[in-house]
Scaffold this motif. Structure first.
Motif, PDB file in Angstrom:
ATOM      1  N   ALA A 205       0.067  -0.987  -1.168  1.00 41.75           N
ATOM      2  CA  ALA A 205       0.621  -0.733  -2.497  1.00 41.75           C
ATOM      3  C   ALA A 205       2.048  -1.250  -2.595  1.00 41.75           C
ATOM      4  O   ALA A 205       2.897  -0.921  -1.759  1.00 41.75           O
ATOM      5  N   LEU A 206       2.302  -2.061  -3.617  1.00 40.39           N
ATOM      6  CA  LEU A 206       3.662  -2.507  -3.926  1.00 40.39           C
ATOM      7  C   LEU A 206       4.335  -1.433  -4.768  1.00 40.39           C
ATOM      8  O   LEU A 206       3.819  -1.034  -5.811  1.00 40.39           O
ATOM      9  N   ILE A 207       5.472  -0.954  -4.317  1.00 36.00           N
ATOM     10  CA  ILE A 207       6.192   0.080  -5.050  1.00 36.00           C
ATOM     11  C   ILE A 207       7.654  -0.347  -5.178  1.00 36.00           C
ATOM     12  O   ILE A 207       8.093  -1.307  -4.551  1.00 36.00           O
ATOM     13  N   ILE A 217       5.572 -11.064  -6.704  1.00 34.55           N
ATOM     14  CA  ILE A 217       5.040 -11.116  -5.338  1.00 34.55           C
ATOM     15  C   ILE A 217       3.526 -11.011  -5.366  1.00 34.55           C
ATOM     16  O   ILE A 217       2.816 -11.767  -4.676  1.00 34.55           O
ATOM     17  N   MET A 218       3.007 -10.102  -6.179  1.00 36.58           N
ATOM     18  CA  MET A 218       1.557  -9.937  -6.251  1.00 36.58           C
ATOM     19  C   MET A 218       0.887 -11.221  -6.727  1.00 36.58           C
ATOM     20  O   MET A 218      -0.138 -11.647  -6.180  1.00 36.58           O
ATOM     21  N   LEU A 259      -7.015  -4.584  -0.041  1.00 39.95           N
ATOM     22  CA  LEU A 259      -6.778  -4.323  -1.461  1.00 39.95           C
ATOM     23  C   LEU A 259      -5.277  -4.228  -1.680  1.00 39.95           C
ATOM     24  O   LEU A 259      -4.579  -3.516  -0.955  1.00 39.95           O
ATOM     25  N   LEU A 260      -4.783  -4.929  -2.680  1.00 39.24           N
ATOM     26  CA  LEU A 260      -3.355  -4.932  -3.005  1.00 39.24           C
ATOM     27  C   LEU A 260      -3.177  -4.352  -4.401  1.00 39.24           C
ATOM     28  O   LEU A 260      -3.824  -4.786  -5.353  1.00 39.24           O
ATOM     29  N   SER A 261      -2.309  -3.360  -4.525  1.00 33.73           N
ATOM     30  CA  SER A 261      -2.065  -2.742  -5.837  1.00 33.73           C
ATOM     31  C   SER A 261      -0.601  -2.887  -6.231  1.00 33.73           C
ATOM     32  O   SER A 261       0.300  -2.810  -5.394  1.00 33.73           O
ATOM     33  N   ASP A 262      -0.394  -3.124  -7.522  1.00 36.77           N
ATOM     34  CA  ASP A 262       0.944  -3.249  -8.099  1.00 36.77           C
ATOM     35  C   ASP A 262       1.145  -2.041  -9.008  1.00 36.77           C
ATOM     36  O   ASP A 262       0.485  -1.920 -10.037  1.00 36.77           O
TER      37      ASP A 262
END
Length: 428
Positions: A205-207, A217-218, A259-262
């Protein structure tokens, strides 16, 4: 948008010495701009605490009134959350609407919300914000309509109290309805999350602070490793450009997937109602295998921004998860990049080498459950070989008389899944 189309506003703030005031005021200006406003002037005062009735002291309120007239400001925006009486009394003097910081952020969120979940969360926060302000708003209208005569004022005040109660019940019904709708939306979102979790992919997760570069970045990662590179997320150089959590699946050259989350960006003094409302949106962060905190390295206030991120994570109940810190926008500074010191990286999202370094660190952190093993798979089990080619990092493949011998990096789950095909020694 042309500046002539923006609403002229006057920002005000009270420096009590309890926090980084200059940073807070700079942020208030950025929030105003994000709400399609143009800040024509800023007025501040140094006081130990706000004046109960008017926020500013008497002399400063008069200065504020004159500034509104001189600048043509159509709205006054305060850096703090004001009481209903403070808003009412200031509006009587300046004769333009007064908006506090909470109201401003709510307005931005209302304009930015796209998904049904985000719209419902914002609506819930707005209703909760309105509830304690009903009594003052009604009294203000009655004062304007009837004056302050003892007889008429008393009679109408009773009617006003009854109307306030009716309005309160109406808003409470609306709150209950929105909460019910959110439960239904959250059930659907939960099903999707469970489906993702069943595939046993790591969740990253990007925070971080809003406008630090998370979405940029995502998008760079999606362009290079996305399963569907057309699913880019929105990027805009302003606070809270997007409120919805975006989740994308990435696959690297060695077949490893994650899995990548923004997630929605943070901001200091985020209203409590919004923190509560967006807990479900930040589910991805709360259940991540790795948090990637993105920080604007070019900002003089990065330490405050990081403190805000820590505070918000605590408020929404995110546990103490593994985290790396990515100092982004290094291209706007004189610092050499990319560079790494432990779990801290200095990068530029638009720099290919920076993305390479970030990917290496992410893989180092989340793919710790991989083991190298050799399997001898009978030719009749071609589906197993196909699975390994698609889901594992295949290091070597040999075709023997007994079947296909595959040496690969696999997850511990797949290791045990295909344990029956393990070979003790590699056959040449």
């Amino acid at each position: 948008m042309d500046q002539s189309e923006l609403v002229p506003v006057l920002n005000i703030g009270l420096n009590t010495g309890r926090y980084n005031f200059d940073y807070a005021m700079a942020e208030l200006k950025a929030l105003s701009v994000a709400n399609n406003m143009h800040v024509v002037e800023t007025i501040v005062q140094n006081l130990n605490q706000p004046v109960a009735g008017t926020y500013f002291g008497t002399g400063k309120v008069e200065e504020l009134r004159d500034a509104v007239i001189d600048t043509g400001a159509e709205i006054v925006v305060a850096n703090d959350e004001l009481t209903p009486s403070q808003i009412r009394n200031l509006e009587k003097v300046v004769e333009v609407p007064v908006m506090d910081r909470t109201g401003l952020i709510l307005a931005i969120f209302a304009n930015r919300a796209q998904s049904r979940e985000a719209k419902l969360q914002v609506e819930l926060a707005k209703l909760q914000y309105q509830m304690p302000r009903l009594h003052t708003a009604m009294n203000q209208r009655l004062d304007q309509q009837t004056g302050t005569s003892a007889g008429g004022g008393f009679t109408n005040r009773g009617a006003g109290e009854a109307q306030v109660e009716l309005n309160r019940r109406t808003i409470q019904r609306q709150i209950n309805h929105v909460r019910h709708e959110l439960k239904n939306v959250n059930k659907s979102a939960e099903v999707k999350r469970q489906q993702r979790e069943r595939v046993h992919l790591p969740n990253v997760a990007l925070i971080g602070y809003t406008n630090a570069g998370k979405s940029t970045i995502m998008n760079e990662l999606i362009k290079r490793f996305g399963m569907n590179d057309d699913k880019q997320v929105m990027v805009k150089n302003m606070l809270f450009a997007t409120l919805d959590t975006s989740v994308r699946q990435l696959q690297f050259a060695d077949a490893k997937k994650l899995l990548l989350s923004d997630t929605v960006g943070f901001v200091s003094q985020l209203p409590t109602t919004l923190v509560e409302a967006f807990k479900s949106t930040l589910y991805e962060a709360a259940n991540a295998d790795l948090l990637v905190q993105v920080v604007d390295y070019s900002s003089d206030n990065k330490a405050d921004m990081m403190a805000t991120t820590r505070k918000t994570l605590t408020e929404i109940g995110v546990p103490d998860l593994p985290m790396i810190t990515v100092y982004n926008k290094a291209d706007l500074t004189d610092t050499d990049f990319p560079s790494r010191a432990g779990d801290e990286l200095i990068v530029s999202a638009k720099d290919e080498a920076s993305i390479d370094m970030l990917v290496d660190v992410i893989k180092e952190k989340v793919f710790t459950n991989y083991v190298t093993a050799t399997f001898l798979v009978p030719f009749a089990k071609g589906d197993v070989v196909s699975y390994l080619n698609d889901h594992a990092s295949v290091l070597k493949t040999d075709y023997l008389a007994e079947g296909t011998q595959v040496t690969a990096e696999v997850t511990t789950i797949d290791f045990h899944r295909f344990e029956q095909y393990l070979v003790d020694e590699v056959k040449d």
